[in-house]
Each structure stands twice: as structure tokens, then as C-alpha cells.
Design a protein around this motif. Sequence first.
Motif, PDB file in Angstrom:
ATOM      1  N   SER B  50     -40.876  65.065 -42.840  1.00 39.21           N
ATOM      2  CA  SER B  50     -40.956  65.187 -44.287  1.00 39.21           C
ATOM      3  C   SER B  50     -41.568  63.961 -44.948  1.00 39.21           C
ATOM      4  O   SER B  50     -41.793  63.938 -46.124  1.00 39.21           O
ATOM      5  N   LYS B  51     -41.812  62.916 -44.180  1.00 42.22           N
ATOM      6  CA  LYS B  51     -42.497  61.753 -44.741  1.00 42.22           C
ATOM      7  C   LYS B  51     -43.261  61.030 -43.643  1.00 42.22           C
ATOM      8  O   LYS B  51     -42.933  61.127 -42.471  1.00 42.22           O
ATOM      9  N   LYS B  52     -44.296  60.325 -44.071  1.00 46.89           N
ATOM     10  CA  LYS B  52     -45.206  59.742 -43.097  1.00 46.89           C
ATOM     11  C   LYS B  52     -45.919  58.540 -43.686  1.00 46.89           C
ATOM     12  O   LYS B  52     -46.144  58.477 -44.882  1.00 46.89           O
ATOM     13  N   TRP B  53     -46.317  57.639 -42.814  1.00 47.69           N
ATOM     14  CA  TRP B  53     -47.181  56.532 -43.225  1.00 47.69           C
ATOM     15  C   TRP B  53     -48.615  56.824 -42.798  1.00 47.69           C
ATOM     16  O   TRP B  53     -48.848  57.349 -41.708  1.00 47.69           O
ATOM     17  N   PHE B  54     -49.558  56.449 -43.617  1.00 49.24           N
ATOM     18  CA  PHE B  54     -50.972  56.523 -43.247  1.00 49.24           C
ATOM     19  C   PHE B  54     -51.598  55.164 -43.538  1.00 49.24           C
ATOM     20  O   PHE B  54     -51.232  54.511 -44.512  1.00 49.24           O
ATOM     21  N   PHE B  55     -52.530  54.780 -42.699  1.00 51.09           N
ATOM     22  CA  PHE B  55     -53.152  53.469 -42.885  1.00 51.09           C
ATOM     23  C   PHE B  55     -54.671  53.588 -42.914  1.00 51.09           C
ATOM     24  O   PHE B  55     -55.264  54.360 -42.178  1.00 51.09           O
ATOM     25  N   ASP B  56     -55.249  52.800 -43.775  1.00 51.74           N
ATOM     26  CA  ASP B  56     -56.694  52.707 -43.889  1.00 51.74           C
ATOM     27  C   ASP B  56     -57.047  51.235 -43.768  1.00 51.74           C
ATOM     28  O   ASP B  56     -56.496  50.417 -44.499  1.00 51.74           O
ATOM     29  N   THR B  57     -57.932  50.903 -42.845  1.00 56.38           N
ATOM     30  CA  THR B  57     -58.313  49.503 -42.750  1.00 56.38           C
ATOM     31  C   THR B  57     -59.819  49.398 -42.808  1.00 56.38           C
ATOM     32  O   THR B  57     -60.528  50.327 -42.405  1.00 56.38           O
ATOM     33  N   GLY B  58     -60.301  48.309 -43.302  1.00 54.29           N
ATOM     34  CA  GLY B  58     -61.740  48.167 -43.417  1.00 54.29           C
ATOM     35  C   GLY B  58     -62.187  46.726 -43.326  1.00 54.29           C
ATOM     36  O   GLY B  58     -61.464  45.795 -43.699  1.00 54.29           O
ATOM     37  N   GLY B 399     -55.712  63.233 -37.766  1.00 49.72           N
ATOM     38  CA  GLY B 399     -56.105  62.637 -39.030  1.00 49.72           C
ATOM     39  C   GLY B 399     -56.727  61.259 -38.919  1.00 49.72           C
ATOM     40  O   GLY B 399     -57.028  60.632 -39.919  1.00 49.72           O
ATOM     41  N   ARG B 400     -56.933  60.772 -37.688  1.00 49.43           N
ATOM     42  CA  ARG B 400     -57.560  59.464 -37.556  1.00 49.43           C
ATOM     43  C   ARG B 400     -59.071  59.598 -37.723  1.00 49.43           C
ATOM     44  O   ARG B 400     -59.654  60.641 -37.444  1.00 49.43           O
ATOM     45  N   PHE B 442     -61.393  52.144 -40.327  1.00 47.23           N
ATOM     46  CA  PHE B 442     -60.598  52.943 -39.396  1.00 47.23           C
ATOM     47  C   PHE B 442     -59.356  53.429 -40.124  1.00 47.23           C
ATOM     48  O   PHE B 442     -58.663  52.659 -40.783  1.00 47.23           O
ATOM     49  N   ARG B 443     -59.118  54.720 -40.015  1.00 46.29           N
ATOM     50  CA  ARG B 443     -57.972  55.321 -40.684  1.00 46.29           C
ATOM     51  C   ARG B 443     -57.065  55.914 -39.617  1.00 46.29           C
ATOM     52  O   ARG B 443     -57.541  56.513 -38.658  1.00 46.29           O
ATOM     53  N   PHE B 444     -55.788  55.714 -39.776  1.00 44.94           N
ATOM     54  CA  PHE B 444     -54.873  56.269 -38.772  1.00 44.94           C
ATOM     55  C   PHE B 444     -53.523  56.568 -39.390  1.00 44.94           C
ATOM     56  O   PHE B 444     -53.297  56.263 -40.554  1.00 44.94           O
TER      57      PHE B 444
END
Lengths: 277, 444
Positions: B50-58, B399-400, B442-444
Motif C-alpha cells: 500500500s506504500k512505496k518509495w521511488f527514487f530518481d537520480t541524475g 518501473g526502473r 536513473f530511476r528505481f
Amino acid sequence: MANPCEVLVETGDHDEAFRVVERVEAEARRIEAKFSRYLENNLVHRINTAAGRAVDIDEETARLLDFADELYRLSDGKFDVTSGVLGRAWRFDGSGRVPSPNKIDALRKRVGWDRVQWDGSRLRMEPGMQLDFGGLGKEYAVDRAAALAEDEAGRSALVNFGGDLAVVRPREDLTPWRVGTEGEPGNPDHASTDWTVRTGALATSGDTRRDLLKDGVRYGHILDPKTGYPVEGAPRSVTVLAGACTQAGMLATLAMLKGPSAAAFLEDQEVEYRVRR
Amino acid sequence: MQLTRSKSPKPRDKQKNKRSEKLAVSLAVACGSLLGAAPVRAVAAEDVESKKWFFDTGLHYYDESDRVTDVSLSGQARRLWINGKSLILRLTVDTLTGASASGAAPATAPQTFTTPSAAASYQTVAGETPLDPTFLDTRVAVSANFIRPIGRNQRIDVGLSASNEYDYLHLGANASWMRDFNDRNTTLTIGTSIAADSVDPVGGAPVPLADMLPAGDLSNKLGDDDKTIADLLVGVTQVFGKRTIGQFNYSFSRASGYLTDPYKILSVVDPITGDPAPGPGGLNRFVFESRPEDRTKHGLYAGMKRAVAARGVLDVSYRFATDDWNVDSHTLDLRYRFGLGAGYLQPHVRYYMQSEAEFYSRVLFDGAPLPRFATADYRLGDLDSFTVGAKYGRPLSKGREWSLRLEYYRQSGSVPGDVRVGSLAGADLFPDVEASIVQAGFRF
């Protein structure tokens, strides 16, 4: 099912998507072949042509009949799987023909789930009566197909059979599937991106394309098996979001049968809904 | 047509709903028996995440030939809840090195300048655009936004931001409200933000239009200063059929306080020969720029995204901005994204043009009275720029995605003809700027 069917799977793998679609399609075709009253050589056809003899019922059909029995009870007899014959008198094709009271009376005598003998394994119906799973078959097919899609893919999928749909598992990014529903009467091609579905199912009862207008009176296509006439004050359509498509579809149909108090009925059920009039 | 929708949950009348409640429960049980799941799964089943972390790095690299190089590392963490709430945290660290044009005009002889700290001086060679070569800056920026739905058709977004570099501190807050109409085909957004920034220039903020003094003399400098910026945005997003979505925004921005760039100067030249006028302590005469203490901007934006093929998306936008400094600008941006193998390629072109600020002055003439406001900052001059490039992105499972963007930027400008006197007639008073941009994500 005379409807566009689609399956959306959240995957980058073509083969996997294809396997899901194959299983869903096979299930849809199986259910249609087994329960459509327009086909011959299926169980429904055997029941409808049994001419008063008892017919042996398999386990799946038994579950559907038990469900229909429960619905009949919950709706005070307004949801009736034997009411299909009434639809033959009413032609919702824009011709403006309202059937004669005599004809309706004659057909009404052939309707009545309470007169069907159903003991859980054998079913006996009076000659002239007809069984029709049209009122719940599509929703049932959606739920069955969605369960198979979940089993095959193990990830978010949306199964849509002509506007009745179910979503299994949330998407990877937890964003909802956005679902457009058919728009206002007279402009059915106007879609609205109106619903957001993370998991659950959406079903619509009523059809903005089908009604009958005679002497300034609009007759909706939801028939009351008690009277043989369309339910007075029924909405044009009711859409409900619930846990399963069958559940959503039945709530939508029961709401239609409530006529003017459709919205009040759904408000009490604590589901997301939309009533179009 | 009349539409009735589910209302918000409200306190329930037990007595009245007893019968209906029984119906809903009985129906769920019946569906459970029918489908072989008892009872039927809830809308938000508890066994699903029901919940999640997503990360975007650049990693972003910007390099102007012979000028500024900016290397920036950014990270974004998004916490999403299945009920539609989200929290977005961002961190950016960037380092700017190299030289930037100071605003002074080139001369036929070498020129000597005092550094902003007044601790030292430096020289530029004859004929070259004077740059301030001591540029080095590291900036750290953080922000947090929290977005939550209200009912089925509204969302609010509130956030805080802060950034710090050695001579600048920014603190800001923002809030916006979004509401869907018209069966969610139309979304209205109203947003506002405020920022309170303080500037603490190296050596102090110069007295506007004061002469540059020789190294060691700080009598032309004041202390620190600050500014406030308030923004307002009203936007409409509209769905046009199955393939097209459009967006229209109006934005209003008002800045007040210290809007001057403390490191920018203007050359004071002889109105006949175009050569630098003599200034204090043997330097040529340069004065620090001066800008008004208020700036009001209006912006209009129209953008459209259209799905044109199976995996193709055309993205076109136009922006017009105007302000009371008389800077009018137009931006046209065009992207086309299409599938390429397992990923996508997105070529991009962008054209930008702006008119000069009313107080832009490439040089000042000796002997004439000083204007109240003056700047030779090329960013307020008459310029246009062109960007061309492409981005390649490759989605992976779950979703990466990684992506690489390469772009080339070219900016050119012009100065009014009346400054081309004497030795300035043949000088390059508005040199072109070229830059290359590389961005990896990079997104993960």
C-alpha cells in the motif's frame, strides 16, 4: 459477447502479455459458449428446451444459480434470471413500439424464479420459461478472467469486457488505472476519464444507447419482472466501483431496479458510484 | 443530463440503514461463494503493497566553452501511498566553476579589475570580453512537498524549499490546489509560492553605480541585502479526446528588494573614441550595475501533448513572458518521443528570444549623467538561443529506467547600434555562448 474486450497488463515482456491475453480470451470464450442463450448445444439451451424435464447441473452452473437465487431474494424478486422472455416484447430499437398489455401479461406468466425447482444439482422449469444469465454473465466472466490474469502475470492487469472491468493488483508505481466511461446520451463517443481504479472493479448497468420513446414517455430498458414494464424513474445508467465486477454489476442493477431512489440506495452501500439520468 | 455521484462518507444512521447494510454484506458473501473467494476482496486489499518509495537520480553536466562549467547531482525520493497521498523530497548539489562575463566591454589595451572581495586584482588581455575568472560556487538545495487528495476531485500540494550557497540563502514555501471538473477532463490548478532570499555578496553588496575601486578599498561596498518573491499561477489542463491533452497557464510573479547582481559591472567609455574612461587609482572606470527594486512579471503558457503513433508522443509548447523591465520573451519548445528498440528516443529543439531590459546599456558614456538604473548583464540583453538535442531512455523491469540526454546550446545577442563608437565599432560586444549539456539519469 458482442462487445470489445481488452486486457491491459503492466509488463515490458511481450510474451508474458500475450500469455495473459490468451488465457483471458480462452476463459471469455468458454463462458460465452457455456452460458450464452443465443447458442445451441450448451447447457442453457438444454435447460430452455427441456420442456418441463429436470436437467442435471454442473458445479459451476450450480454456483451461478445459487447466486441468482440469492439475488432474487435480496431484490424482493426484481432480479430474476427467468425474466429474459420479457425482453422479447420490448424492442429498444428506436421503433417507438410499446407492446400491448395482453402480450405483456402473457409473457409475465412465463416469468418467476420462485416457480423454478432448484435443489442444488437438478433444475426443473415449467415449459415456456427461459433461463438467461445475461444479467450477470459478463460481470462473472470479467472476474474469472481477472483472476486468471493475476495468476498468469502476477502483476497489475486490467480486464475490460465492454465497459465492465476489473483491476487486479496495484500498478508498480501505485498510480491508478484511469478509466473513461461512456459519456452523455446522444453522444456515446464522448468519453470521460472519470474513474481512477487501483484495485477493484467497475460495472455499469443501463445503456445510454438503448431506450424507447413513445408519446413523450421514455421507457428505459430495465424491466421489472413483477409488472412486465420498464422500471419507472430508473436512471439511464448506473456505474459502481466495488471489490469484484459481479458485486459492482449487481449493485448497479439493483440500483436501477430502485428507480427514483437509485442514488439513495447506493449511498447506503458506501460504494463509489455514478448515476446518470 | 443529471448526474449523481457518491458523496463523502458521513455519520451513518444505523437504524435507517440496517436493511441496506444487510444487502451489501449478503451480496459480498454471495459473490465470494460464486467466485471462490470468501468474502470477496476489498477495494484496497490488505495483502497488496500500500506504500512505496521511488527514487530518481541524475547527474547533470553543463559546459560553456571557455566559460562556466556546472556539475550537478540530484536525487529525488517519492513516497507514494495507494490512497493517492505522496511525499516528494529533493536534494541537489551543484558546483559552478569557471568564468562568467562581468559586463565590462572589451578594450584595445589590457584592462585591470578588482576582485569582488577587493582582496586582489586581475587582468584581461586586449580585445577580449572581460570575464571574472575567480568564479567558484557550490550550492545545496533541498525541498519537500506533500500532496494529498481531498475527496475524489481535489488535491492539495504544500511544500517548503531551501537552498544555500556561500553568498546566497533561499527559503521558500508553496501551496497549490487542484480540482477536476467535467468528468475529470478538465483540471484547474491554483498555486502560490513565496520566497525570502538573502544575499551576502563577497566583500559586501556594492553601492549601485559606484566606481570600482583599487584592491584593498572597500568604501564602495555595503553589507548584505535581501529580496522577496511572490508567485501566483492559475492553470487549466484539458483532455481533448483520446489522444490529446493541453495545458494553459497564467503566472504572475512579483519580486522586490535586492534584485541587482552584485558582481556585474559596466564600462564607462569615451563617447568619441570608445576607449575606457580613466577611473580611480589607475583603473579604467567601471561602475557597479543598478537595477530597480521591484520586478513584476506576467507569463502565459500553452502546451499540448498528442499521441501520434503506437509509441509516439508529440509535445509542443509556447511560452510568452513580459515584465515591467520591458523584457519580453518567447519560448517555443518541440519534442517528439518515439519507440526505439526496447527504449525510446526523444529529439528536442527549443528556440528562445527576448528583448532587452529598458535599462540595459552595453556601456555608459563618460561625461553623461549616470542613469538611475543600468546593467550590461547579457542575460538582460537582446538575445536569442537555440537548443537542439535528444534523450534516449530505456525502461527496465519494475518501473526502473535509465536515460541519457545530450544537448547543444547556442546563444547570440545584439547591442544597440549607438554604442558602436570609435574602437567599439569593431569589437565583439555580445559574444556568442555555446554550451554542451550531458545528463544521465536513473530511476528505481
